[in-house]
Design a protein around this motif. Structure first.
Motif, PDB file in Angstrom:
ATOM      1  N   HIS A 119      11.541  14.798   3.179  1.00  0.00           N
ATOM      2  CA  HIS A 119      11.182  13.614   4.017  1.00  0.00           C
ATOM      3  C   HIS A 119      12.322  12.824   4.353  1.00  0.00           C
ATOM      4  O   HIS A 119      13.514  12.826   3.583  1.00  0.00           O
ATOM      5  CB  HIS A 119      10.448  12.542   2.936  1.00  0.00           C
ATOM      6  N   ALA A 120      12.499  12.222   5.565  1.00  0.00           N
ATOM      7  CA  ALA A 120      13.668  11.340   6.161  1.00  0.00           C
ATOM      8  C   ALA A 120      13.143   9.913   6.451  1.00  0.00           C
ATOM      9  O   ALA A 120      12.912   9.386   5.275  1.00  0.00           O
ATOM     10  CB  ALA A 120      14.373  12.134   7.389  1.00  0.00           C
ATOM     11  N   ASN A 121      13.195   9.353   7.305  1.00  0.00           N
ATOM     12  CA  ASN A 121      13.149   7.986   7.481  1.00  0.00           C
ATOM     13  C   ASN A 121      12.084   7.639   8.403  1.00  0.00           C
ATOM     14  O   ASN A 121      12.148   6.381   8.992  1.00  0.00           O
ATOM     15  CB  ASN A 121      14.444   7.305   7.800  1.00  0.00           C
ATOM     16  N   HIS A 122      10.987   8.194   8.782  1.00  0.00           N
ATOM     17  CA  HIS A 122       9.804   8.057   9.655  1.00  0.00           C
ATOM     18  C   HIS A 122       8.612   8.154   8.889  1.00  0.00           C
ATOM     19  O   HIS A 122       8.723   8.997   8.096  1.00  0.00           O
ATOM     20  CB  HIS A 122      10.126   8.600  11.139  1.00  0.00           C
ATOM     21  N   TRP A 123       7.565   7.424   9.118  1.00  0.00           N
ATOM     22  CA  TRP A 123       6.330   7.508   8.584  1.00  0.00           C
ATOM     23  C   TRP A 123       5.519   8.909   9.111  1.00  0.00           C
ATOM     24  O   TRP A 123       5.676   9.037  10.131  1.00  0.00           O
ATOM     25  CB  TRP A 123       5.460   6.725   8.861  1.00  0.00           C
ATOM     26  N   ARG A 124       5.247   9.743   8.172  1.00  0.00           N
ATOM     27  CA  ARG A 124       4.376  11.152   8.452  1.00  0.00           C
ATOM     28  C   ARG A 124       3.072  11.021   7.924  1.00  0.00           C
ATOM     29  O   ARG A 124       2.205  11.928   8.529  1.00  0.00           O
ATOM     30  CB  ARG A 124       5.325  12.252   7.873  1.00  0.00           C
ATOM     31  N   SER A 125       2.566  10.097   7.157  1.00  0.00           N
ATOM     32  CA  SER A 125       0.964  10.229   6.595  1.00  0.00           C
ATOM     33  C   SER A 125       0.344   9.970   7.883  1.00  0.00           C
ATOM     34  O   SER A 125       0.272   8.764   8.363  1.00  0.00           O
ATOM     35  CB  SER A 125       0.765   9.501   5.433  1.00  0.00           C
ATOM     36  N   PRO A 126      -0.777  10.761   8.291  1.00  0.00           N
ATOM     37  CA  PRO A 126      -1.796  10.217   8.986  1.00  0.00           C
ATOM     38  C   PRO A 126      -2.664   9.050   9.079  1.00  0.00           C
ATOM     39  O   PRO A 126      -2.573   8.182   9.840  1.00  0.00           O
ATOM     40  CB  PRO A 126      -2.767  11.391   9.330  1.00  0.00           C
ATOM     41  N   ALA A 127      -2.813   8.904   7.727  1.00  0.00           N
ATOM     42  CA  ALA A 127      -3.230   7.774   7.291  1.00  0.00           C
ATOM     43  C   ALA A 127      -2.418   6.263   7.444  1.00  0.00           C
ATOM     44  O   ALA A 127      -2.954   5.408   7.949  1.00  0.00           O
ATOM     45  CB  ALA A 127      -3.900   7.581   5.611  1.00  0.00           C
ATOM     46  N   ALA A 128      -1.163   6.329   7.107  1.00  0.00           N
ATOM     47  CA  ALA A 128      -0.271   5.319   7.335  1.00  0.00           C
ATOM     48  C   ALA A 128      -0.143   5.068   8.820  1.00  0.00           C
ATOM     49  O   ALA A 128      -0.362   4.004   9.114  1.00  0.00           O
ATOM     50  CB  ALA A 128       1.149   5.761   6.847  1.00  0.00           C
ATOM     51  N   LEU A 129      -0.173   6.106   9.437  1.00  0.00           N
ATOM     52  CA  LEU A 129       0.051   5.999  11.157  1.00  0.00           C
ATOM     53  C   LEU A 129      -1.268   5.450  11.757  1.00  0.00           C
ATOM     54  O   LEU A 129      -1.025   4.775  12.871  1.00  0.00           O
ATOM     55  CB  LEU A 129       0.418   7.163  11.595  1.00  0.00           C
ATOM     56  N   SER A 130      -2.308   5.352  11.013  1.00  0.00           N
ATOM     57  CA  SER A 130      -3.425   4.811  11.877  1.00  0.00           C
ATOM     58  C   SER A 130      -3.587   3.227  11.146  1.00  0.00           C
ATOM     59  O   SER A 130      -4.524   2.564  11.788  1.00  0.00           O
ATOM     60  CB  SER A 130      -4.491   5.624  11.242  1.00  0.00           C
ATOM     61  N   LYS A 131      -2.956   2.883  10.398  1.00  0.00           N
ATOM     62  CA  LYS A 131      -2.999   1.554   9.743  1.00  0.00           C
ATOM     63  C   LYS A 131      -1.765   0.704   9.990  1.00  0.00           C
ATOM     64  O   LYS A 131      -2.080  -0.817   9.794  1.00  0.00           O
ATOM     65  CB  LYS A 131      -3.364   1.726   8.342  1.00  0.00           C
ATOM     66  N   LEU A 132      -0.533   1.113  10.365  1.00  0.00           N
ATOM     67  CA  LEU A 132       0.446   0.312  10.458  1.00  0.00           C
ATOM     68  C   LEU A 132       1.294   0.842  11.655  1.00  0.00           C
ATOM     69  O   LEU A 132       1.190   1.911  12.332  1.00  0.00           O
ATOM     70  CB  LEU A 132       1.494   0.227   9.334  1.00  0.00           C
ATOM     71  N   ARG A 133       2.067   0.042  11.929  1.00  0.00           N
ATOM     72  CA  ARG A 133       3.156   0.285  13.237  1.00  0.00           C
ATOM     73  C   ARG A 133       4.572   0.854  12.612  1.00  0.00           C
ATOM     74  O   ARG A 133       5.250   0.059  12.175  1.00  0.00           O
ATOM     75  CB  ARG A 133       3.040  -0.731  14.320  1.00  0.00           C
ATOM     76  N   GLU A 155       0.895  -1.175   0.031  1.00  0.00           N
ATOM     77  CA  GLU A 155       0.069  -0.007   0.021  1.00  0.00           C
ATOM     78  C   GLU A 155       1.028   1.161  -0.164  1.00  0.00           C
ATOM     79  O   GLU A 155       1.876   1.134   0.329  1.00  0.00           O
ATOM     80  CB  GLU A 155      -0.942  -0.051   1.304  1.00  0.00           C
ATOM     81  N   ALA A 156       0.551   2.222  -0.626  1.00  0.00           N
ATOM     82  CA  ALA A 156       1.137   3.515  -0.716  1.00  0.00           C
ATOM     83  C   ALA A 156       0.435   4.701  -0.011  1.00  0.00           C
ATOM     84  O   ALA A 156      -0.939   4.813  -0.266  1.00  0.00           O
ATOM     85  CB  ALA A 156       1.272   3.923  -2.038  1.00  0.00           C
ATOM     86  N   PHE A 157       1.079   5.503   0.782  1.00  0.00           N
ATOM     87  CA  PHE A 157       0.090   6.838   1.141  1.00  0.00           C
ATOM     88  C   PHE A 157       1.072   7.903   0.779  1.00  0.00           C
ATOM     89  O   PHE A 157       2.177   8.220   0.767  1.00  0.00           O
ATOM     90  CB  PHE A 157       0.618   6.553   2.789  1.00  0.00           C
ATOM     91  N   ILE A 158       0.112   8.865   0.449  1.00  0.00           N
ATOM     92  CA  ILE A 158       0.495  10.090  -0.285  1.00  0.00           C
ATOM     93  C   ILE A 158       0.761  11.277   0.582  1.00  0.00           C
ATOM     94  O   ILE A 158      -0.227  11.535   1.529  1.00  0.00           O
ATOM     95  CB  ILE A 158      -0.417  10.411  -1.434  1.00  0.00           C
ATOM     96  N   LEU A 159       1.763  11.985   0.037  1.00  0.00           N
ATOM     97  CA  LEU A 159       2.101  13.365   1.000  1.00  0.00           C
ATOM     98  C   LEU A 159       2.361  14.384  -0.208  1.00  0.00           C
ATOM     99  O   LEU A 159       3.284  13.940  -1.032  1.00  0.00           O
ATOM    100  CB  LEU A 159       3.343  13.339   1.966  1.00  0.00           C
ATOM    101  N   HIS A 160       1.779  15.473  -0.072  1.00  0.00           N
ATOM    102  CA  HIS A 160       1.889  16.608  -1.110  1.00  0.00           C
ATOM    103  C   HIS A 160       3.030  17.779  -0.494  1.00  0.00           C
ATOM    104  O   HIS A 160       2.912  17.706   0.759  1.00  0.00           O
ATOM    105  CB  HIS A 160       0.665  17.217  -1.401  1.00  0.00           C
ATOM    106  N   PRO A 161       3.483  18.568  -1.473  1.00  0.00           N
ATOM    107  CA  PRO A 161       4.241  19.593  -0.933  1.00  0.00           C
ATOM    108  C   PRO A 161       3.460  20.385  -0.029  1.00  0.00           C
ATOM    109  O   PRO A 161       2.212  20.637  -0.245  1.00  0.00           O
ATOM    110  CB  PRO A 161       4.738  20.249  -2.260  1.00  0.00           C
ATOM    111  N   GLU A 162       4.140  21.151   0.892  1.00  0.00           N
ATOM    112  CA  GLU A 162       3.644  22.113   1.712  1.00  0.00           C
ATOM    113  C   GLU A 162       4.319  23.497   1.418  1.00  0.00           C
ATOM    114  O   GLU A 162       5.623  23.618   1.609  1.00  0.00           O
ATOM    115  CB  GLU A 162       3.478  21.748   3.089  1.00  0.00           C
ATOM    116  N   ASP A 163       3.564  24.444   1.023  1.00  0.00           N
ATOM    117  CA  ASP A 163       4.336  26.052   0.673  1.00  0.00           C
ATOM    118  C   ASP A 163       5.295  25.700  -0.333  1.00  0.00           C
ATOM    119  O   ASP A 163       6.306  26.362  -0.102  1.00  0.00           O
ATOM    120  CB  ASP A 163       4.748  26.745   1.937  1.00  0.00           C
ATOM    121  N   GLY A 164       5.049  24.668  -1.359  1.00  0.00           N
ATOM    122  CA  GLY A 164       6.057  24.625  -2.573  1.00  0.00           C
ATOM    123  C   GLY A 164       7.239  23.777  -2.015  1.00  0.00           C
ATOM    124  O   GLY A 164       8.334  23.488  -2.663  1.00  0.00           O
ATOM    125  N   LEU A 165       7.411  23.056  -0.748  1.00  0.00           N
ATOM    126  CA  LEU A 165       8.476  22.304  -0.290  1.00  0.00           C
ATOM    127  C   LEU A 165       7.994  21.104   0.157  1.00  0.00           C
ATOM    128  O   LEU A 165       6.694  20.671   0.706  1.00  0.00           O
ATOM    129  CB  LEU A 165       9.199  22.824   0.837  1.00  0.00           C
TER     130      LEU A 165
END
Length: 379
Positions: A262-276, A249-259
């Motif tokens: 990403h480093a090495n931890h999950w940031r998508s709220p949808a991802a964090l609600s579904k996986l550990r 499964e893939a979780f989408i993040l879009h730019p914020e204010d043109g930027l």
């Protein structure tokens, strides 16, 4: 590490059918390809695998690879022929993340030196000249400064490609003549390594072969993987998306204010609600690395040029656990570092790379002739 500044990564140009491309790669970077394979064979032997077990584990991915991209398997055969090594060795280079993780899990240990990275995209509205900038720091084993190359891939069946990769590998960071760029970062979750998927270099290469941005996104988002990975895609016209990929499964993040950073931890709220999240034990510094880069770039919004972008990636707060990492000996004995800083401006057909940037700030330029806008949009 040697105090002598590292040499620039060699450029290898390849063309022709898949087997011919592979042979040109293997012949043009023979010693680096051999060193690349031997590096991972040696690392796996320290975990307890014999060479035969390493080959068996690597070749276990071939059925999935033949189903996904038989032409790229043929290219790997060409690399093996050109470098004078086995197909198992070349497959190992292309599936090294997966093979290393499988071996670690079998041995009951964990990787204390994961394939880190901090990546970023600055959209045209944030840059000084209106050209998108996409780049990353590749954090991995410092020895790979001697086993990596830049490939310029001439194709008759799609856009040409410029990619920085481990020698023998199909692709890592890069862009194509249609203006599509990709970088990738380590992620980890509780769904990893339950099934065999497609190794990551194959996915990155297929994305770079796409003539359309939408098709590159589809490759990354929908291809079954063995383990998690984060991939950032951009288009020179001013688009970017981050795909936090679990194996299925893939979780989408879009730019914020043109930027987009990403480093090495999950940031998508949808991802964090579904996986550990299971990777922060290995990369706790991830939680500030992306914020450091984001703040540095945000402070230059509208004035970001290549030097400002590089300055954000040179950040040394928290060294050695910093955005730009100096060589650090890990518990496993591996010497870890930011192996390369890669900065791409696809609309200019330009990639700049500095090897071991914490110790060396000399960049080498690599170029690719870009398609015209109408050609890039054609089917």
């Amino acid at each position: 590490m040697n105090a002598t500044p590292p040499a620039p990564f060699p450029l290898v140009e390849i063309a022709g059918d898949p087997r011919a491309r592979g042979r040109a790669h293997g012949e043009g970077a023979r010693e680096r390809v051999r060193l690349s394979a031997e590096h991972y064979v040696a690392q796996l032997s320290r975990i307890g695998l014999t060479r035969a077990e390493v080959a068996e584990t690597a070749l276990g991915f071939l059925p999935a690879l033949d189903a996904f991209a038989p032409d790229l398997v043929e290219e790997m055969r060409g690399v093996a022929e050109g470098a004078g090594i086995t197909l198992a060795d070349v497959t190992l280079v292309n599936a090294r993340t997966e093979v290393l993780q499988i071996a670690q899990r079998r041995s009951g240990g964990r990787d204390d030196d994961p394939d880190g990275c901090t990546g970023a995209v600055a959209l045209p509205e944030t840059t000084a000249d209106g050209a998108l900038i996409h780049g990353q720091n590749w954090d991995w084993k410092a020895d790979c400064v001697e086993t990596s190359v830049v490939l310029r891939i001439r194709r008759t069946d799609g856009p040409d490609i410029l990619t920085f990769t481990e020698a023998g590998g199909l692709a890592r960071s890069g862009f194509n003549a249609a203006g599509i760029a990709i970088t990738a970062n380590y992620l980890e979750c509780d769904r990893d390594y339950r099934a065999t998927g497609v190794p990551l270099p194959f996915i990155r290469r297929r994305a770079l072969e796409a003539a359309h941005y939408a098709l590159a996104i589809r490759v990354v988002a929908t291809t079954q993987k063995s383990g998690s990975n984060n991939m950032m895609l951009s288009h020179q016209a001013g688009e970017a998306v981050d795909l936090e990929c679990a194996p299925d499964e893939a979780f989408i993040l879009h730019p914020e204010d043109g930027l987009l950073v990403h480093a090495n931890h999950w940031r998508s709220p949808a991802a964090l609600s579904k996986l550990r999240e299971t990777g922060l034990a290995s990369v706790p510094d991830s939680v500030y690395r992306d914020e450091r880069v984001r703040r540095a770039l945000a402070g230059r919004r509208g004035r970001i040029d290549a030097e400002a972008f590089k300055a954000a990636l040179f950040d040394d707060f928290g060294a050695p656990y910093s955005v730009c990492r100096p060589p650090l000996r890990k518990e496993s004995g591996n010497l870890s570092a930011t192996v390369a800083m890669i900065v791409m401006r696809p609309s200019l057909g330009l990639m700049e790379i500095a090897p071991l940037p914490a110790l060396n700030r000399a960049f080498t330029q690599y170029r690719l002739e870009m398609q015209s806008a109408p050609a890039a949009a054609a089917e």
